[in-house]
Design an enzyme around this catalytic site. Structure first.
Site, PDB file in Angstrom:
ATOM      1  N   SER A   1       2.272  -4.727  -8.237  1.00 11.88           N
ATOM      2  CA  SER A   1       2.347  -3.213  -8.095  1.00 11.88           C
ATOM      3  C   SER A   1       2.686  -2.649  -9.570  1.00 11.88           C
ATOM      4  O   SER A   1       2.158  -1.378  -9.602  1.00 11.88           O
ATOM      5  CB  SER A   1       3.188  -2.651  -6.999  1.00 11.88           C
ATOM      6  OG  SER A   1       2.666  -2.834  -5.682  1.00 11.88           O
TER       7      SER A   1
ATOM      8  N   TYR B   1      -8.492  -4.933  -6.433  1.00  6.27           N
ATOM      9  CA  TYR B   1      -7.053  -4.611  -6.090  1.00  6.27           C
ATOM     10  C   TYR B   1      -6.213  -5.916  -6.258  1.00  6.27           C
ATOM     11  O   TYR B   1      -5.251  -6.086  -6.739  1.00  6.27           O
ATOM     12  CB  TYR B   1      -7.054  -3.846  -4.911  1.00  6.27           C
ATOM     13  CG  TYR B   1      -5.592  -3.643  -4.569  1.00  6.27           C
ATOM     14  CD1 TYR B   1      -4.717  -2.699  -5.183  1.00  6.27           C
ATOM     15  CD2 TYR B   1      -4.884  -4.498  -3.559  1.00  6.27           C
ATOM     16  CE1 TYR B   1      -3.425  -2.644  -4.678  1.00  6.27           C
ATOM     17  CE2 TYR B   1      -3.705  -4.208  -3.205  1.00  6.27           C
ATOM     18  CZ  TYR B   1      -2.911  -3.470  -3.856  1.00  6.27           C
ATOM     19  OH  TYR B   1      -1.684  -3.223  -3.571  1.00  6.27           O
TER      20      TYR B   1
ATOM     21  N   TYR C   1       9.066   3.529  -4.766  1.00  5.14           N
ATOM     22  CA  TYR C   1       8.885   3.569  -3.303  1.00  5.14           C
ATOM     23  C   TYR C   1      10.032   4.315  -2.583  1.00  5.14           C
ATOM     24  O   TYR C   1      10.372   5.226  -3.220  1.00  5.14           O
ATOM     25  CB  TYR C   1       8.820   2.008  -2.612  1.00  5.14           C
ATOM     26  CG  TYR C   1       8.042   0.993  -3.500  1.00  5.14           C
ATOM     27  CD1 TYR C   1       6.647   1.311  -3.552  1.00  5.14           C
ATOM     28  CD2 TYR C   1       8.456  -0.130  -4.103  1.00  5.14           C
ATOM     29  CE1 TYR C   1       5.817   0.454  -4.209  1.00  5.14           C
ATOM     30  CE2 TYR C   1       7.851  -0.878  -4.741  1.00  5.14           C
ATOM     31  CZ  TYR C   1       6.329  -0.738  -4.870  1.00  5.14           C
ATOM     32  OH  TYR C   1       5.734  -1.407  -5.516  1.00  5.14           O
TER      33      TYR C   1
ATOM     34  N   VAL D   1       5.918  -6.661  -6.353  1.00  7.26           N
ATOM     35  CA  VAL D   1       6.844  -7.796  -5.813  1.00  7.26           C
ATOM     36  C   VAL D   1       6.866  -9.266  -6.388  1.00  7.26           C
ATOM     37  O   VAL D   1       7.323  -9.945  -5.957  1.00  7.26           O
ATOM     38  CB  VAL D   1       6.179  -7.944  -4.380  1.00  7.26           C
ATOM     39  CG1 VAL D   1       6.341  -6.696  -3.403  1.00  7.26           C
ATOM     40  CG2 VAL D   1       4.670  -8.148  -4.507  1.00  7.26           C
TER      41      VAL D   1
END
Ligand code: GLN
Length: 650
Positions: free
Chosen positions: A110, A235, A287, A305
């Site tokens: 991410s 992605y 987040y 992650v």
């Protein structure tokens, strides 16, 4: 005078550098063996670098902490070695500090999101991107399936839903071209060619049903367009780009450096978008931990992650950490702690003001105190002595932005009634931001309306008029040439005749002959010889035996010192017609102390010392008056030098 050109003022770009201070590290991969040697070579650095020592202490503090769990929902990530831990810090001018497994490669995941957001902004512009992806934090997990229904868009580009929509905005014809664009951008950001971990990519492509579901929902809502599978492939690929903690720190430092990679000097992201990227990182980067992160650590950041985290202190540096085990929010356990420790130890919170604006106008003076290096005749000196106070100089220092520029403007307002010309010297100004430039341009207009002239020294070097007569742009190479230009203006207004240098000054009008009658002047003139010099000619050479006194009849000469064995010349002063040179040697019998160079076609009356000595015997009173005049001129110069030195001591 200085027009809107202020808005184009250019400062030298930061020079690309590549310096690494590495601590001894434990490496997990054979492919990184070369790093052992680099670490070995520099392992003593911690003894002399408190910054590296701090990174190493923090590293040691958490190395044995095996809390957290590696991500397993992408099967390939489950294989990560939980003992690996690296920290890197790269400054906005390219100094690299790293410790532990900072060269170990892992997938960016991410952390690709803020950078792809930056590329989307470049590709589609701010308005369009904002219409497609919002900038509101969700307070939800990274993979939550929530949308801003009112605006029909994902909440922000830092969670998967927003990131997939962002990736869909990347331009290019077909998958390969779009991927090449992304990889090229990421490589520019990291300063080395980056590649994709195909095992991780395939693993997520096969199992990423949730992301696939998000993308299809977005297609259904009209948030993204086809080809959905191509967007998804891109992605998954962007998430699988291999980086090290060091690469991440360089990418973060590139953001800290306004989009220019500090190691390569190459622009990797358009400057206006850097602040947009950092804003969403600050509010949404971590987040559902984003609020607390901003509160406690206070730096724009992003985690992935794969175990990576980046954090940025704008203008100062970027941090990259790697450690695979994650906490409940999906952020690297050790990474979060390392960043928190670093922020506390070095007081990094963004909202802690560290701007000491200090004194911006380091010195201000008038032309009456500090004259240009141009030496002029007595008549001109008298005029400048009277009018010089209308020329004001501010020597500025530090960085110019709103509050420091405000200090300067305050002083301009106070002094305005007493000056006609204001010279701003930027020699010691480190930076002039957009706001300061705009305020300068406005000040310029305001002063023009009041009939005053603003000039600058050391601003845009490539545009400086230097000593060109009538430098019309208002940009000067240095204070001296700006002062000289102002002096010319004052003389032009008061006594334009004094500026006609090409016309020969008659012998009797030489300053040194003040007070002599007709007969005495004729007597001295009878021993004078007239000489002509072409531009660039050396009239007097440093170190030579002195044998004549020179009176400048027409043209212009500069007195220059040779620096570094003649590699460079430093101009001490420039003389106008009517003045004498070579007079000091007449008094002390020494050798020439400087070079005298003709700047223009020049004519001199030359009085040989031998003949002056004969005059001293035949007409001692004439000779001694001549010496007296030389003495008076020297003492006037000495007084001026004293006043200038005193103003420096203030
Ligand atoms: N590729 C990962 C995903 O979409 C990235 C998530 C992350 O790093 N938080 O699930």
């Amino acid at each position: 005078m200085v027009s809107a050109l202020f808005s184009e003022a250019i400062f030298k770009p930061q020079v690309a550098v590549n310096r690494t201070i590495a601590g001894a590290c434990k490496l997990g991969h054979a492919r990184q063996m070369h790093q052992n040697r680099a670490a070995e070579a520099s392992k003593h650095n911690a003894e002399i670098s408190p910054i590296l020592a701090s990174l190493q202490e923090i590293h040691a503090k958490y190395q044995q902490d095996f809390s957290g769990k590696v991500a397993t929902y992408i099967p390939e990530l489950a294989k990560a070695d939980t003992s690996l831990f690296g920290i890197a810090l790269v400054t906005a001018d390219g100094q690299v500090y790293q410790t532990g497994d900072a060269n170990h490669w892992f997938t960016i995941q991410s952390i690709s999101k803020p950078f792809v957001y930056g590329v989307a902004l470049e590709d589609q512009g701010l308005d369009y991107v904002l219409s497609k992806v919002g900038v509101e934090p969700t307070g939800e997990a990274f993979n939550s399936i929530v949308f801003d229904e009112r605006r029909n868009r994902p909440f922000n580009p830092m969670v998967n839903a927003g990131a997939i929509a962002t990736t869909a905005l990347i331009k290019g014809t077909g998958h390969d071209q779009r991927l090449a664009r992304l990889l090229g951008k990421f490589s520019d950001l990291a300063g080395r060619p980056l590649s994709i971990d195909h095992a991780v990519y395939t693993s997520e492509r096969t199992t990423g049903h949730r992301n696939r579901a998000i993308a299809y929902l977005e297609l259904n809502f009209g948030m993204i367009d086809e080809p959905v599978n191509e967007h998804l492939d891109l992605y998954f690929e962007q998430c699988s780009i291999l980086v090290s903690a060091r690469d991440l720190a360089v990418m973060a430092a590139t953001l800290a450096n306004n989009g220019v990679n500090p190691l390569t000097g190459k622009r990797a992201l358009d400057e206006p978008y850097v602040k947009n990227v950092l804003s969403v990182m600050y509010s949404c980067g971590m987040y559902d931990y984003a609020g607390e992160w901003s509160y406690r650590i206070g730096l724009p950041a992003k985690s992935g992650v794969g175990g990576g985290i980046i954090a940025v202190l704008p203008g100062q540096f970027g941090i990259g950490t790697f450690s695979a085990p994650l906490d409940e929010q999906g952020n690297s356990w050790r990474g979060i702690r390392a960043c928190e420790d670093l922020s506390k130890r070095f007081k990094l919170h963004m909202f802690k003001s560290r701007l000491a604006t200090g004194v911006v106008v380091r010195r201000s003076y008038r032309n009456t105190t500090v004259r240009s290096k141009r030496r002029r005749g007595a008549a001109a000196e008298t005029i400048l002595g009277e009018k010089g106070s209308s020329v004001c100089v501010y020597e500025l220092q530090g960085s110019l932005f709103f509050s420091t520029m405000e200090q300067v403007l305050r002083q301009v307002t106070n002094d305005m009634d007493s000056f006609t010309y204001l010279i701003l010297d930027f020699k010691r100004v480190l930076q002039l931001d957009e706001c300061a430039r705009a305020l300068l341009a406005q000040t310029n207009e305001m002063l023009n309306r009041c009939g005053k002239t603003l000039l600058s020294a050391h601003l845009a070097e490539d545009r400086a008029d230097s000593c060109e007569p009538g430098g019309q742009s208002g940009f000067f190479a240095d204070i001296d040439s700006a002062l000289e230009w102002c002096e010319d203006q004052l003389l032009q207004q008061e006594h334009p005749e004094l500026l006609r240098e090409r016309r020969k000054v008659p012998f009797a009008a030489m300053d040194i002959l003040a007070g002599f009658d007709h007969r005495e002047t004729a007597l001295i003139e009878s021993i004078a010889e007239e000489m002509r010099y072409s531009p660039g000619a050396t009239i007097v050479r440093e170190g030579d035996r002195a044998d004549s006194l020179y009176l400048l009849a027409a043209g212009r000469v500069s007195i220059c010192l040779r620096i570094n064995d003649g590699a460079r010349r430093q101009r001490l002063s420039t003389l106008s017609p009517g003045l004498a040179f070579g007079d000091v040697a007449l008094l002390d019998g020494g050798t020439r102390s400087a070079d005298v160079i003709a700047d223009e076609p020049t004519r001199c009356y030359v009085l040989p010392f031998a003949k002056l000595q004969t005059l001293a015997v035949s007409h001692p009173e004439v000779f001694s008056r001549l010496i007296g005049n030389i003495g008076r001129e020297l003492s006037a110069r000495l007084r001026r030098a004293d006043a200038e030195i005193r103003s420096l001591a203030d």
